[in-house]
Design a protein around this motif. Structure first.
Motif, PDB file in Angstrom:
ATOM      1  N   LEU A 172       0.867  -1.175   0.000  1.00 27.48           N
ATOM      2  CA  LEU A 172       0.000   0.000   0.000  1.00 27.48           C
ATOM      3  C   LEU A 172       0.908   1.229   0.000  1.00 27.48           C
ATOM      4  O   LEU A 172       1.434   1.625   1.033  1.00 27.48           O
ATOM      5  CB  LEU A 172      -0.910  -0.013   1.229  1.00 27.48           C
ATOM      6  CG  LEU A 172      -1.825   1.201   1.410  1.00 27.48           C
ATOM      7  CD1 LEU A 172      -2.792   1.340   0.226  1.00 27.48           C
ATOM      8  CD2 LEU A 172      -2.602   1.091   2.726  1.00 27.48           C
ATOM      9  N   ALA A 173       1.110   1.794  -1.182  1.00 25.01           N
ATOM     10  CA  ALA A 173       2.078   2.886  -1.319  1.00 25.01           C
ATOM     11  C   ALA A 173       1.560   4.188  -0.741  1.00 25.01           C
ATOM     12  O   ALA A 173       2.295   4.917  -0.060  1.00 25.01           O
ATOM     13  CB  ALA A 173       2.442   3.077  -2.788  1.00 25.01           C
ATOM     14  N   ASP A 174       0.312   4.506  -1.010  1.00 18.81           N
ATOM     15  CA  ASP A 174      -0.288   5.711  -0.438  1.00 18.81           C
ATOM     16  C   ASP A 174      -1.802   5.592  -0.521  1.00 18.81           C
ATOM     17  O   ASP A 174      -2.346   4.733  -1.218  1.00 18.81           O
ATOM     18  CB  ASP A 174       0.213   7.001  -1.115  1.00 18.81           C
ATOM     19  CG  ASP A 174       0.143   6.970  -2.643  1.00 18.81           C
ATOM     20  OD1 ASP A 174      -0.762   6.300  -3.188  1.00 18.81           O
ATOM     21  OD2 ASP A 174       0.981   7.611  -3.295  1.00 18.81           O
ATOM     22  N   THR A 175      -2.489   6.451   0.199  1.00 17.21           N
ATOM     23  CA  THR A 175      -3.948   6.410   0.219  1.00 17.21           C
ATOM     24  C   THR A 175      -4.488   7.734   0.716  1.00 17.21           C
ATOM     25  O   THR A 175      -3.742   8.560   1.255  1.00 17.21           O
ATOM     26  CB  THR A 175      -4.456   5.256   1.109  1.00 17.21           C
ATOM     27  OG1 THR A 175      -5.859   5.059   0.875  1.00 17.21           O
ATOM     28  CG2 THR A 175      -4.241   5.553   2.586  1.00 17.21           C
ATOM     29  N   LYS A 176      -5.770   7.933   0.524  1.00 22.21           N
ATOM     30  CA  LYS A 176      -6.408   9.118   1.093  1.00 22.21           C
ATOM     31  C   LYS A 176      -7.693   8.714   1.817  1.00 22.21           C
ATOM     32  O   LYS A 176      -8.427   7.835   1.372  1.00 22.21           O
ATOM     33  CB  LYS A 176      -6.690  10.174   0.026  1.00 22.21           C
ATOM     34  CG  LYS A 176      -7.646   9.764  -1.073  1.00 22.21           C
ATOM     35  CD  LYS A 176      -7.808  10.902  -2.078  1.00 22.21           C
ATOM     36  CE  LYS A 176      -8.696  10.491  -3.239  1.00 22.21           C
ATOM     37  NZ  LYS A 176      -8.844  11.571  -4.236  1.00 22.21           N
ATOM     38  N   PHE A 177      -7.916   9.353   2.957  1.00 24.01           N
ATOM     39  CA  PHE A 177      -9.102   9.131   3.771  1.00 24.01           C
ATOM     40  C   PHE A 177      -9.942  10.406   3.802  1.00 24.01           C
ATOM     41  O   PHE A 177      -9.426  11.510   3.615  1.00 24.01           O
ATOM     42  CB  PHE A 177      -8.712   8.764   5.212  1.00 24.01           C
ATOM     43  CG  PHE A 177      -7.858   7.541   5.339  1.00 24.01           C
ATOM     44  CD1 PHE A 177      -8.382   6.274   5.136  1.00 24.01           C
ATOM     45  CD2 PHE A 177      -6.513   7.648   5.682  1.00 24.01           C
ATOM     46  CE1 PHE A 177      -7.586   5.138   5.269  1.00 24.01           C
ATOM     47  CE2 PHE A 177      -5.706   6.528   5.814  1.00 24.01           C
ATOM     48  CZ  PHE A 177      -6.242   5.271   5.611  1.00 24.01           C
ATOM     49  N   GLU A 178     -11.230  10.226   4.077  1.00 26.09           N
ATOM     50  CA  GLU A 178     -12.114  11.359   4.328  1.00 26.09           C
ATOM     51  C   GLU A 178     -12.832  11.114   5.645  1.00 26.09           C
ATOM     52  O   GLU A 178     -13.156   9.979   5.999  1.00 26.09           O
ATOM     53  CB  GLU A 178     -13.101  11.548   3.179  1.00 26.09           C
ATOM     54  CG  GLU A 178     -12.406  11.906   1.868  1.00 26.09           C
ATOM     55  CD  GLU A 178     -13.368  12.334   0.782  1.00 26.09           C
ATOM     56  OE1 GLU A 178     -14.377  12.987   1.112  1.00 26.09           O
ATOM     57  OE2 GLU A 178     -13.099  12.031  -0.396  1.00 26.09           O
ATOM     58  N   PHE A 179     -13.081  12.205   6.359  1.00 24.70           N
ATOM     59  CA  PHE A 179     -13.654  12.109   7.691  1.00 24.70           C
ATOM     60  C   PHE A 179     -14.872  13.012   7.817  1.00 24.70           C
ATOM     61  O   PHE A 179     -15.031  13.985   7.081  1.00 24.70           O
ATOM     62  CB  PHE A 179     -12.613  12.512   8.743  1.00 24.70           C
ATOM     63  CG  PHE A 179     -11.448  11.563   8.849  1.00 24.70           C
ATOM     64  CD1 PHE A 179     -11.488  10.484   9.711  1.00 24.70           C
ATOM     65  CD2 PHE A 179     -10.314  11.745   8.071  1.00 24.70           C
ATOM     66  CE1 PHE A 179     -10.418   9.598   9.806  1.00 24.70           C
ATOM     67  CE2 PHE A 179      -9.235  10.877   8.160  1.00 24.70           C
ATOM     68  CZ  PHE A 179      -9.288   9.798   9.023  1.00 24.70           C
ATOM     69  N   GLY A 180     -15.724  12.666   8.773  1.00 27.93           N
ATOM     70  CA  GLY A 180     -16.888  13.475   9.085  1.00 27.93           C
ATOM     71  C   GLY A 180     -17.079  13.559  10.586  1.00 27.93           C
ATOM     72  O   GLY A 180     -16.442  12.834  11.361  1.00 27.93           O
ATOM     73  N   LEU A 181     -17.965  14.446  10.987  1.00 28.15           N
ATOM     74  CA  LEU A 181     -18.282  14.639  12.399  1.00 28.15           C
ATOM     75  C   LEU A 181     -19.761  14.358  12.629  1.00 28.15           C
ATOM     76  O   LEU A 181     -20.616  14.790  11.852  1.00 28.15           O
ATOM     77  CB  LEU A 181     -17.956  16.074  12.824  1.00 28.15           C
ATOM     78  CG  LEU A 181     -16.475  16.473  12.770  1.00 28.15           C
ATOM     79  CD1 LEU A 181     -16.329  17.988  12.931  1.00 28.15           C
ATOM     80  CD2 LEU A 181     -15.680  15.755  13.852  1.00 28.15           C
ATOM     81  N   VAL A 182     -20.054  13.617  13.685  1.00 26.99           N
ATOM     82  CA  VAL A 182     -21.434  13.346  14.088  1.00 26.99           C
ATOM     83  C   VAL A 182     -21.573  13.691  15.561  1.00 26.99           C
ATOM     84  O   VAL A 182     -20.589  13.699  16.307  1.00 26.99           O
ATOM     85  CB  VAL A 182     -21.813  11.866  13.856  1.00 26.99           C
ATOM     86  CG1 VAL A 182     -21.790  11.536  12.369  1.00 26.99           C
ATOM     87  CG2 VAL A 182     -20.896  10.932  14.628  1.00 26.99           C
ATOM     88  N   PRO A 183     -22.780  14.023  15.995  1.00 22.19           N
ATOM     89  CA  PRO A 183     -22.970  14.342  17.416  1.00 22.19           C
ATOM     90  C   PRO A 183     -22.510  13.194  18.305  1.00 22.19           C
ATOM     91  O   PRO A 183     -22.751  12.021  18.005  1.00 22.19           O
ATOM     92  CB  PRO A 183     -24.483  14.569  17.528  1.00 22.19           C
ATOM     93  CG  PRO A 183     -24.908  14.962  16.145  1.00 22.19           C
ATOM     94  CD  PRO A 183     -24.029  14.167  15.222  1.00 22.19           C
ATOM     95  N   SER A 184     -21.848  13.529  19.376  1.00 26.74           N
ATOM     96  CA  SER A 184     -21.360  12.523  20.305  1.00 26.74           C
ATOM     97  C   SER A 184     -22.450  12.140  21.289  1.00 26.74           C
ATOM     98  O   SER A 184     -23.316  12.954  21.634  1.00 26.74           O
ATOM     99  CB  SER A 184     -20.142  13.066  21.056  1.00 26.74           C
ATOM    100  OG  SER A 184     -19.725  12.166  22.061  1.00 26.74           O
ATOM    101  N   ALA A 185     -22.400  10.882  21.720  1.00 24.69           N
ATOM    102  CA  ALA A 185     -23.373  10.416  22.714  1.00 24.69           C
ATOM    103  C   ALA A 185     -23.178  11.120  24.041  1.00 24.69           C
ATOM    104  O   ALA A 185     -24.111  11.262  24.827  1.00 24.69           O
ATOM    105  CB  ALA A 185     -23.257   8.905  22.888  1.00 24.69           C
ATOM    106  N   SER A 186     -21.961  11.553  24.302  1.00 20.50           N
ATOM    107  CA  SER A 186     -21.682  12.277  25.538  1.00 20.50           C
ATOM    108  C   SER A 186     -21.457  13.743  25.221  1.00 20.50           C
ATOM    109  O   SER A 186     -21.213  14.131  24.081  1.00 20.50           O
ATOM    110  CB  SER A 186     -20.436  11.693  26.217  1.00 20.50           C
ATOM    111  OG  SER A 186     -19.332  11.749  25.336  1.00 20.50           O
ATOM    112  N   ALA A 187     -21.535  14.568  26.204  1.00 22.84           N
ATOM    113  CA  ALA A 187     -21.334  16.006  26.027  1.00 22.84           C
ATOM    114  C   ALA A 187     -19.891  16.265  25.619  1.00 22.84           C
ATOM    115  O   ALA A 187     -18.977  15.505  25.930  1.00 22.84           O
ATOM    116  CB  ALA A 187     -21.669  16.740  27.326  1.00 22.84           C
ATOM    117  N   GLY A 188     -19.684  17.342  24.888  1.00 22.70           N
ATOM    118  CA  GLY A 188     -18.327  17.686  24.475  1.00 22.70           C
ATOM    119  C   GLY A 188     -18.193  17.703  22.967  1.00 22.70           C
ATOM    120  O   GLY A 188     -19.156  17.951  22.244  1.00 22.70           O
TER     121      GLY A 188
END
Length: 315
Positions: A211-227
């Protein structure tokens, strides 16, 4: 066998039509329908030819990696079983089977998280070309006297912008990425990306792949706990569309490598005369770029072989 270049789901609201995926709203306010078509893009240009069943192969490989890496970070996948999706999805089973994911709706982080284990060229904006000019990769100083395709002492994280369809992604420095999304979120994404890459690279090597290289994508979802919101992995993961896989038994530093990814298509397009500025096709004819049947079948064969090798230890 015909390629599925565009889905047709009149009962659904189309939210976006990307380089490969069509994304629809569903009757569930918390979920989206991600459909991997057979479109293929090269140099951020969607070709007018497709690769039959490519979307199914991408979905299969993504599912494999989502499951294998879920101990590192959660992901957006809910199900790939049409019968477990909202009722209205079943009417379109013929189009959607094996190429569709029901996913959690997330706020997408506007950078692409690229990890490079080897110094190489075309797939994810040429690290090798930059190194030859300045001995840097995305502004990061790199050791002297490296050869093309040589392994870095340690993997490096090189983010890029996330461009709209038809525009080109651009490499940016880690400092610029941190300014765009905030230092804390940047640190979380960098740590997760490196951990994901190292785990995937170790497994891929056991299957005969580098695996020479790769790209990831990320997202944000509400957390079950505060913060702070929870960071999750989204889109596809570690497919031949987003990664560069080399056959381990043919690896030889000092030159370009044979691969199981889009480089085969890119080489064909370049040989046909593609260059930046001709995105709409030769002589600006507006018809776009295509590839012949030999390249289509060769690409499909390479993607399928990568899938089979990755799953070989689980068969």
């Amino acid at each position: 066998m015909a390629a599925l270049l565009q889905t047709d789901l009149p009962d659904f609201q189309l939210l976006s039509r990307g380089k490969v995926r069509d994304v629809y709203a569903t009757s569930s306010p918390d979920h989206l329908l991600f459909v991997a078509t057979d479109r293929i893009s090269v140099y951020d240009v969607v070709l007018n030819s497709g690769i039959p069943d490519k979307g199914k192969l991408l979905t299969s490989i993504s599912l494999f990696w989502f499951e294998k890496l879920k101990h590192i970070i959660p992901n957006h996948l809910v199900t790939v079983n049409i019968d477990e999706m909202p009722d209205e999805v079943r009417e379109y089973r013929e189009q959607l089977e094996d190429r569709t994911m029901l996913v959690r709706k997330a706020k997408i982080v506007p950078i692409e998280a690229i990890v490079r284990g080897y110094i190489t060229g075309e797939l994810i904006r040429s690290a090798w070309a930059e190194y030859q000019k300045s001995q840097t990769v995305c502004g990061i100083p790199i050791p002297e006297r490296m050869e093309e395709s040589q392994k870095f002492p340690t993997p490096i994280f090189t983010p890029s912008t996330k461009a709209e369809q038809g525009a080109h992604d651009e490499n940016i420095s880690p400092e610029k990425a941190a300014q765009l999304i905030g230092q804390d979120l940047f640190d979380r994404i960098q740590a997760a990306s490196l951990q994901l890459y190292m785990a995937a690279a170790e497994y891929a090597e056991s299957c005969g792949l580098i695996l020479a290289d790769t790209k990831f994508e990320f997202g944000l979802v509400p957390s079950a706990s505060a913060g702070q919101d929870e960071l999750i992995l989204v889109d596809e993961v570690l497919t031949p569309d987003s990664s560069r896989y080399w056959p381990r038994d043919q690896y030889e530093p000092g030159k370009g490598q044979p691969s199981f990814d889009k480089q085969y298509v890119r080489n064909a397009l370049t040989a046909a005369g593609y260059r930046k500025g001709l995105e709409s096709g030769p002589n600006a004819n507006g018809k776009g770029w295509g590839i012949d049947d030999i390249v289509i079948e060769g690409t499909r064969k390479r993607y399928k072989e990568a899938e089979q090798m990755l799953k070989s230890l689980h068969s």
